[in-house]
Write a protein that holds these residues in place. Structure first.
Motif, PDB file in Angstrom:
ATOM      1  N   LEU A   1     -29.431 -69.507  80.768  1.00 59.60           N
ATOM      2  CA  LEU A   1     -28.671 -68.309  81.120  1.00 59.60           C
ATOM      3  C   LEU A   1     -27.510 -68.680  82.045  1.00 59.60           C
ATOM      4  N   GLY A   2     -27.786 -69.578  82.981  1.00 54.53           N
ATOM      5  CA  GLY A   2     -26.730 -70.076  83.869  1.00 54.53           C
ATOM      6  C   GLY A   2     -25.617 -70.721  83.063  1.00 54.53           C
ATOM      7  N   ASP A   3     -26.024 -71.485  82.060  1.00 55.39           N
ATOM      8  CA  ASP A   3     -25.070 -72.135  81.158  1.00 55.39           C
ATOM      9  C   ASP A   3     -24.231 -71.144  80.390  1.00 55.39           C
ATOM     10  N   LEU A   4     -24.912 -70.104  79.913  1.00 55.60           N
ATOM     11  CA  LEU A   4     -24.231 -69.072  79.135  1.00 55.60           C
ATOM     12  C   LEU A   4     -23.109 -68.456  79.973  1.00 55.60           C
ATOM     13  N   LEU A   5     -23.443 -68.158  81.237  1.00 54.93           N
ATOM     14  CA  LEU A   5     -22.433 -67.617  82.156  1.00 54.93           C
ATOM     15  C   LEU A   5     -21.331 -68.658  82.382  1.00 54.93           C
ATOM     16  N   GLY A   6     -21.745 -69.922  82.448  1.00 57.10           N
ATOM     17  CA  GLY A   6     -20.775 -71.005  82.623  1.00 57.10           C
ATOM     18  C   GLY A   6     -19.786 -71.069  81.484  1.00 57.10           C
ATOM     19  N   SER A   7     -20.304 -70.908  80.269  1.00 54.93           N
ATOM     20  CA  SER A   7     -19.416 -70.943  79.090  1.00 54.93           C
ATOM     21  C   SER A   7     -18.457 -69.755  79.093  1.00 54.93           C
ATOM     22  N   VAL A   8     -18.968 -68.581  79.475  1.00 55.13           N
ATOM     23  CA  VAL A   8     -18.097 -67.396  79.555  1.00 55.13           C
ATOM     24  C   VAL A   8     -17.001 -67.652  80.594  1.00 55.13           C
ATOM     25  N   GLY A   9     -17.407 -68.216  81.740  1.00 60.04           N
ATOM     26  CA  GLY A   9     -16.451 -68.557  82.792  1.00 60.04           C
ATOM     27  C   GLY A   9     -15.385 -69.517  82.289  1.00 60.04           C
ATOM     28  N   ALA A  10     -15.822 -70.544  81.552  1.00 58.59           N
ATOM     29  CA  ALA A  10     -14.887 -71.544  81.028  1.00 58.59           C
ATOM     30  C   ALA A  10     -13.906 -70.917  80.031  1.00 58.59           C
ATOM     31  N   ILE A  11     -14.394 -69.965  79.224  1.00 57.80           N
ATOM     32  CA  ILE A  11     -13.511 -69.288  78.253  1.00 57.80           C
ATOM     33  C   ILE A  11     -12.454 -68.462  78.988  1.00 57.80           C
ATOM     34  N   ILE A  12     -12.902 -67.711  80.026  1.00 59.23           N
ATOM     35  CA  ILE A  12     -11.953 -66.901  80.815  1.00 59.23           C
ATOM     36  C   ILE A  12     -10.909 -67.804  81.471  1.00 59.23           C
ATOM     37  N   ALA A  13     -11.392 -68.922  82.068  1.00 62.11           N
ATOM     38  CA  ALA A  13     -10.476 -69.859  82.725  1.00 62.11           C
ATOM     39  C   ALA A  13      -9.471 -70.426  81.718  1.00 62.11           C
ATOM     40  N   ALA A  14      -9.954 -70.770  80.530  1.00 61.95           N
ATOM     41  CA  ALA A  14      -9.076 -71.337  79.497  1.00 61.95           C
ATOM     42  C   ALA A  14      -7.996 -70.330  79.078  1.00 61.95           C
ATOM     43  N   LEU A  15      -8.403 -69.060  78.920  1.00 58.54           N
ATOM     44  CA  LEU A  15      -7.444 -68.006  78.552  1.00 58.54           C
ATOM     45  C   LEU A  15      -6.360 -67.860  79.624  1.00 58.54           C
ATOM     46  N   ILE A  16      -6.782 -67.834  80.898  1.00 61.83           N
ATOM     47  CA  ILE A  16      -5.813 -67.669  81.996  1.00 61.83           C
ATOM     48  C   ILE A  16      -4.861 -68.869  82.050  1.00 61.83           C
ATOM     49  N   ILE A  17      -5.429 -70.074  81.856  1.00 64.92           N
ATOM     50  CA  ILE A  17      -4.576 -71.279  81.892  1.00 64.92           C
ATOM     51  C   ILE A  17      -3.590 -71.277  80.716  1.00 64.92           C
ATOM     52  N   LEU A  18      -4.087 -70.867  79.541  1.00 68.11           N
ATOM     53  CA  LEU A  18      -3.216 -70.832  78.349  1.00 68.11           C
ATOM     54  C   LEU A  18      -2.052 -69.860  78.537  1.00 68.11           C
ATOM     55  N   PHE A  19      -2.347 -68.681  79.122  1.00 68.25           N
ATOM     56  CA  PHE A  19      -1.301 -67.641  79.207  1.00 68.25           C
ATOM     57  C   PHE A  19      -0.449 -67.722  80.477  1.00 68.25           C
ATOM     58  N   THR A  20      -1.027 -68.234  81.596  1.00 70.27           N
ATOM     59  CA  THR A  20      -0.262 -68.223  82.855  1.00 70.27           C
ATOM     60  C   THR A  20      -0.036 -69.614  83.440  1.00 70.27           C
ATOM     61  N   ASN A  21      -0.800 -70.588  82.903  1.00 64.33           N
ATOM     62  CA  ASN A  21      -0.718 -71.960  83.420  1.00 64.33           C
ATOM     63  C   ASN A  21      -1.171 -72.052  84.889  1.00 64.33           C
ATOM     64  N   TRP A  22      -1.986 -71.073  85.352  1.00 64.11           N
ATOM     65  CA  TRP A  22      -2.457 -71.081  86.737  1.00 64.11           C
ATOM     66  C   TRP A  22      -3.787 -71.853  86.802  1.00 64.11           C
ATOM     67  N   THR A  23      -3.727 -73.151  87.123  1.00 57.88           N
ATOM     68  CA  THR A  23      -4.932 -74.010  87.047  1.00 57.88           C
ATOM     69  C   THR A  23      -5.992 -73.766  88.127  1.00 57.88           C
ATOM     70  N   PRO A  24      -5.663 -73.210  89.324  1.00 60.39           N
ATOM     71  CA  PRO A  24      -6.749 -73.002  90.308  1.00 60.39           C
ATOM     72  C   PRO A  24      -7.889 -72.111  89.797  1.00 60.39           C
ATOM     73  N   ILE A  25      -7.653 -71.334  88.738  1.00 62.86           N
ATOM     74  CA  ILE A  25      -8.721 -70.483  88.191  1.00 62.86           C
ATOM     75  C   ILE A  25      -9.905 -71.335  87.730  1.00 62.86           C
ATOM     76  N   ASP A  26      -9.617 -72.577  87.323  1.00 62.25           N
ATOM     77  CA  ASP A  26     -10.679 -73.469  86.815  1.00 62.25           C
ATOM     78  C   ASP A  26     -11.729 -73.766  87.913  1.00 62.25           C
ATOM     79  N   PRO A  27     -11.330 -74.313  89.090  1.00 64.89           N
ATOM     80  CA  PRO A  27     -12.341 -74.527  90.134  1.00 64.89           C
ATOM     81  C   PRO A  27     -12.921 -73.223  90.691  1.00 64.89           C
ATOM     82  N   ILE A  28     -12.111 -72.141  90.733  1.00 62.22           N
ATOM     83  CA  ILE A  28     -12.624 -70.854  91.255  1.00 62.22           C
ATOM     84  C   ILE A  28     -13.813 -70.393  90.404  1.00 62.22           C
ATOM     85  N   LEU A  29     -13.620 -70.416  89.076  1.00 59.75           N
ATOM     86  CA  LEU A  29     -14.702 -69.965  88.186  1.00 59.75           C
ATOM     87  C   LEU A  29     -15.892 -70.912  88.222  1.00 59.75           C
TER      88      LEU A  29
END
Length: 310
Positions: free
Chosen positions: A157-185
């Motif tokens: 379940l922790g992993d599942l949340l991790g994958s959702v987090g990684a998808i959100i981070a990837a979307l933000i990086i793709l659209f805004t190029n704001w990389t700090p979202i990666d360590p935040i998530l």
């Protein structure tokens, strides 16, 4: 035989655990490669969880195997306690991995790293699907309330949340190029996992320290037994502990001398089985009142000033 019914759930659990282990181990390797290739900490955080998952599932599988070993003269409970030990080790591993990821995340805030959003996205989605599959396999096994299957399901379940987090981070990086979202998530996911790990740690430590099941109120059990069976005058020296999640109990019961000793013994056993699901109980019946410092364990604590011998 009273215990012959327990093999079917154990076999089903073993099968689910094996399948979930296969799925998790393969995707963990994919995520490690993807995390290194894309430079994403959120993916590596997820892979870290997947690594402890794979270990958790392997421990759980071994524990299911050892729990089936019959008791022997040396190990009168068999290897049942090993399942608790596995859950304890899993919880510790989770705490350790979480601390590592949070540390790395703080390093990244001061030294941002480039992240390949597209690669991260593809692998995060694949990881999510793998986790959903593993969680589904395990969740079907949790009706048996096995601490190990639950431990493994918590990991996933922790992993599942991790994958959702990684998808959100990837979307933000793709659209805004704001990389700090990666360590935040990665930190947010780690904290969620830490919460589950802490609960698991508490449960497994309680069992390893021979603690009573959290759901059992010994004072209430004594009063209930006294009310339900008229011959019972007093209940003392009560000890309850868990071995592989099976509650075991010993108790002394002061009774009015019965006409039928065996029937009264049977009544007490039936009461504990029916109301508290305690199958394995050792009862000592006594006709004299108990007098000693621990005759009333769990009801009123004796005054420490009076309990010492002056």
């Amino acid at each position: 035989m009273a215990h012959s019914h327990s093999h079917a759930p154990a076999d089903a659990n073993a099968r689910r655990l094996s399948l979930a282990f296969g799925v998790t181990a393969v995707f963990m390797l994919i995520e490690v490669a993807g995390g290194l290739f894309s430079g994403s900490l959120a993916l590596l955080a997820d892979a870290g969880h997947m690594l402890t998952d794979a270990a958790a599932l392997l421990f759980a599988l071994l524990a299911v195997h050892f729990a089936r070993q019959p008791p022997s003269a040396k190990r009168t409970f068999g290897w049942l306690r090993l399942t608790t030990l596995a859950a304890f080790v899993n919880a510790l591993a989770l705490v350790f991995i979480t601390v590592l990821i949070v540390w790395e995340a703080f390093q990244r805030f001061s030294h941002p790293q480039p992240v390949a959003g597209a690669t991260m996205m593809v692998i995060a989605i694949a990881g999510l699907l793998a986790n959903v599959l593993a969680f589904w396999l395990l969740h079907r096994g949790s009706e048996e309330k096995n601490l190990n299957v639950r431990a493994a399901a918590l990991h996933v379940l922790g992993d599942l949340l991790g994958s959702v987090g990684a998808i959100i981070a990837a979307l933000i990086i793709l659209f805004t190029n704001w990389t700090p979202i990666d360590p935040i998530l990665s930190v947010l996911v780690s904290l969620l996992v830490l919460r589950s790990a802490w609960r698991l740690l508490k449960e497994s430590v309680n069992e390893l320290l021979e603690g009573a099941p959290a759901s059992l109120d010994i004072g209430a059990l004594k009063r209930h037994l006294h009310r339900a069976i008229p011959e019972v005058r007093d209940v003392h020296h009560v000890h309850v502990w868990l071995v592989g999640e099976k509650p075991l109990m010993t108790l002394h019961v002061q009774v009015i001398p019965p006409h039928d000793h065996d029937k009264l013994l049977g009544d007490i056993q039936h009461f504990l089985m029916h109301h508290y699901a305690i199958e394995h109980v050792t009862i000592q019946m006594e006709y004299q009142a108990c007098n000693g410092p621990d005759c009333h364990l769990g009801e009123t604590q004796p005054d420490p000033h009076h309990s010492h011998h002056h």
